[in-house]
Scaffold this motif. Structure first.
Motif, PDB file in Angstrom:
ATOM      1  N   VAL A 115       0.868  -1.188   0.000  1.00 37.88           N
ATOM      2  CA  VAL A 115       0.000   0.000   0.000  1.00 37.88           C
ATOM      3  C   VAL A 115       0.902   1.235   0.000  1.00 37.88           C
ATOM      4  O   VAL A 115       1.677   1.439   0.945  1.00 37.88           O
ATOM      5  CB  VAL A 115      -0.944   0.006   1.225  1.00 37.88           C
ATOM      6  N   ALA A 126      -0.260  -4.564   8.572  1.00 42.11           N
ATOM      7  CA  ALA A 126      -1.660  -4.351   8.153  1.00 42.11           C
ATOM      8  C   ALA A 126      -2.558  -5.578   8.365  1.00 42.11           C
ATOM      9  O   ALA A 126      -3.694  -5.438   8.811  1.00 42.11           O
ATOM     10  CB  ALA A 126      -1.712  -3.900   6.695  1.00 42.11           C
ATOM     11  N   PRO A 127      -2.066  -6.795   8.083  1.00 47.81           N
ATOM     12  CA  PRO A 127      -2.949  -7.958   8.299  1.00 47.81           C
ATOM     13  C   PRO A 127      -3.327  -8.173   9.765  1.00 47.81           C
ATOM     14  O   PRO A 127      -4.275  -8.892  10.056  1.00 47.81           O
ATOM     15  CB  PRO A 127      -2.112  -9.136   7.772  1.00 47.81           C
ATOM     16  N   ILE A 129      -4.242  -5.741  11.871  1.00 49.21           N
ATOM     17  CA  ILE A 129      -5.198  -4.716  12.346  1.00 49.21           C
ATOM     18  C   ILE A 129      -6.572  -5.313  12.669  1.00 49.21           C
ATOM     19  O   ILE A 129      -7.103  -5.088  13.758  1.00 49.21           O
ATOM     20  CB  ILE A 129      -5.315  -3.548  11.332  1.00 49.21           C
ATOM     21  N   PRO A 130      -7.171  -6.087  11.748  1.00 47.52           N
ATOM     22  CA  PRO A 130      -8.516  -6.587  12.071  1.00 47.52           C
ATOM     23  C   PRO A 130      -8.544  -7.595  13.214  1.00 47.52           C
ATOM     24  O   PRO A 130      -9.619  -7.940  13.694  1.00 47.52           O
ATOM     25  CB  PRO A 130      -8.984  -7.225  10.760  1.00 47.52           C
ATOM     26  N   ARG A 174       5.225  -9.197   5.255  1.00 43.76           N
ATOM     27  CA  ARG A 174       3.770  -9.087   5.406  1.00 43.76           C
ATOM     28  C   ARG A 174       3.114 -10.467   5.286  1.00 43.76           C
ATOM     29  O   ARG A 174       2.182 -10.788   6.022  1.00 43.76           O
ATOM     30  CB  ARG A 174       3.200  -8.145   4.343  1.00 43.76           C
TER      31      ARG A 174
END
Lengths: 248, 366
Positions: A115, A126-127, A129-130, A174
């Motif tokens: 990104v 980022a992976p 975060i949820p 990542r």
């Protein structure tokens, strides 16, 4: 040396004890029944063993990326079934597939797909975060991985400030951040220089040593020596598979 | 995106602030004005009233004073202005804003803006067209009279005085050749006497048209509400047009946004998690853009006196208002602008995000 004498046409599925992935008659057709229909995959069947280093070889446009996208659960086949650990994932819901990708699969895209507006560590984390992990812990985990792959001095850099090889390593970090057991790489050596490719091979060897299953789409013969099995893809068909001599 | 939202919200906040400011100033003007305005009924409209009636009105119980006035529209060059003729011994509160002196016979006081436009100053003579006497070959022949400028309403005066010409009532009567008549009589009464005075006025002459302060207030409120309603309607149309613009700018089908969503999905995000992220992004965008638009609007009106934008909401003032633009920043438009920004970003992004999130990530990234 690679032993080309041992190429086989063994595309029949054999039940194996350590079977991880099984594809059974996979088809992928774009624009089906339209004038510009494209058959990217035609009746492809194979088995991938746990902990193996598998390469899908074939020229550009042969369907390698489509195939690993289906194996990686980021695309669905038009026909046929795909199994993971014996479970048919073909009809998994969007939610189940997302969770599968989160827990089991790390994907490294050919053009890395970082990104642009996020820094290296933010891309890596980022992976997470949820999953509700606190930023401090996410950053720590990302830093660990970036340090492991030799990018500890690039954590705050934006993707555009990194070389191709560095971007790829961020993408690998990542892919590893959720500690998946399957790592899929699409044409990993196509956008990096020789030095970076050498570093990549070392990383992949290390991952294999950790027991991870590695699937690669590539036509770079430099990688073949490391593979346990190489599947040949031609015009969307599985033309055969072979094992490099070093493993025989 | 934030700049786009600010550009949409800025005129909304500015317009509401200026409308509210003008409304407040109007209320103050009405409150400071007379309690009752008396004219003659002329076929249901306001007609001139005999000047001598003022003396009779003054004798009604409860009346403090009855001030005859002449109010009319005049032309100065091609510029339309309002002329107010009042007895100089009954000066209104606005006279305290005069630079110069109160007009005597043959003198006038004009607004600062008008003085600047006409390049006039105190002591200059100004020709005022008061009546068209003939139109020959499509050209109007206007009776003009010459007056000396004795004063100028300064920049601290209200918006009403910027285009005003004030003169002695005797001059005004003579100018309009309405000997013995005035346009209305402003009646000031003691508190609590409004109703009884109105009734006595009506008894005094059944042809009187009596407009109380409450009635004037109602007219003013109705006028502003209509103005505000028209603006809100126009803004709603603009708002509706902004939605597709935001849709396009926020990623309706744009490959970058779509690809980003595909990447997130490919790395294990679920559709609802992506939507939640976009929702929070929208809130943050709204939280940034609404206060930013509010601050910009505040600075623009207070520091730059509504340069360029005030003329959209206040008629005939030009790009640089000659008086302090009245404004009032209320919490409601601020809250509304936050929700407007939220709706705009949500509509612009949620649907496109959902569309990108429900397809396989490989397709979204393609």
């Amino acid at each position: 040396m690679i032993d080309t004498e041992h190429r086989t046409q063994n595309t029949e599925l054999r039940s194996q004890d350590n079977e991880l992935i099984r594809c059974d008659g996979i088809w992928k057709i774009y624009n089906e029944a339209k004038p510009h229909e494209v058959r990217a995959l035609v009746d492809v069947s194979f088995v991938v063993e746990k902990g193996s280093f598998t390469i899908f070889n074939g020229p550009s446009g042969s369907g390698k990326t489509t195939l690993i996208s289906i194996i990686g659960a980021i695309d669905r086949p038009s026909r046929g079934r795909a199994y993971l650990d014996g479970k048919d994932i073909t009809d998994f819901s969007d939610v189940t597939l997302s969770l599968l990708r989160r827990k089991r699969i790390g994907f490294v895209f050919q053009n890395f797909n970082l990104v642009p507006r996020l820094s290296a560590w933010e891309n890596v984390s980022a992976p997470l975060i949820p999953q509700g992990i606190r930023e401090k812990d996410r950053k720590y985990r990302a830093m660990q991985l970036l340090d492991k792959i030799g990018l500890s001095d690039r954590v705050h850099h934006a993707p555009e400030e990194l070389s191709g090889g560095e971007q790829q390593r961020v993408a690998i970090a990542r892919a590893l951040v959720n500690n998946p057991d399957i790592i899929i790489l699409d044409e990993p050596t196509s956008n990096i220089d020789v030095e970076a490719a050498s570093l990549l091979i070392d990383i992949l060897k290390g991952l294999k040593a950790e027991g991870k299953t590695i699937l690669i789409s590539s036509h770079d013969e430099g990688l073949f020596v490391n593979a346990d099995i190489i599947f040949e893809i031609r015009h969307g068909h599985l033309a055969g598979s072979w094992v490099p001599l070093v493993h025989r | 995106m934030v700049f786009c939202l600010i550009a949409i919200l800025f005129p909304f906040i500015s317009a509401i602030a200026i409308l509210e400011g003008v409304k407040v100033q109007s209320r103050v003007s009405v409150n400071e004005g007379a309690d009752i305005y008396v004219t003659m009924d002329m076929y249901g409209r306001n007609g001139v009233i005999p000047l001598e009636m003022a003396e009779g009105i003054k004798k009604i119980d409860g009346v403090i004073k009855a001030v005859p006035r002449v109010i009319s529209r005049i032309y100065i060059g091609s510029r339309l202005a309002v002329l107010l003729g009042i007895p100089i011994d009954e000066p209104p509160s606005s006279l305290s804003f005069i630079k110069g002196s109160i007009p005597q016979r043959g003198e006038i006081v004009i607004g600062k803006r008008m003085a600047e436009d006409l390049n006039m100053d105190i002591g200059n003579n100004l020709s005022i067209g008061v009546r068209v006497i003939a139109i020959i070959d499509h050209r109007p022949y206007i009776i003009k009279k010459l007056y000396r400028i004795s004063g100028i309403f300064d920049s601290e005066s209200s918006i009403w005085t910027s285009g005003l010409v004030m003169m002695n009532i005797d001059d005004a009567i003579s100018t309009f050749e309405m000997d013995g008549f005035v346009t209305d009589i402003a009646v000031y009464v003691r508190p609590g006497y409004e109703v009884s005075v109105s009734e006595n006025l009506q008894k005094m002459n059944s042809f009187f048209r009596i407009q109380t302060k409450d009635l004037v207030k109602t007219y003013v409120e109705r006028g502003f509400n209509t103005k505000g309603g028209i603006f809100v309607a126009l803004y709603t149309v603009a708002f509706a047009l902004a939605i597709p613009a935001i849709l396009v700018s926020s990623g309706f089908g744009l490959s970058d946004r779509r690809k980003e969503i595909g990447i997130l999905k490919a790395t294990g995000w679920q559709t609802h998690e992506v939507l939640e992220m976009v929702f929070f992004e929208s809130i943050i965008l709204a939280l940034i853009s609404a206060p930013a638009a509010f601050i910009l609007s505040f600075v623009w009106i207070k520091l730059f006196n509504g340069l360029f934008i005030a003329q959209i909401f206040i008629a005939e003032i030009g790009s640089m208002p000659p008086f302090p633009v009245p404004s009032r920043f209320m919490p409601l438009p601020f809250i509304l602008s936050f929700f407007f920004a939220l709706i705009l970003t949500m509509v612009g992004s949620i649907y496109s995000t959902w569309r990108a999130a429900i397809i396989p990530p490989a397709e979204a990234m393609r």
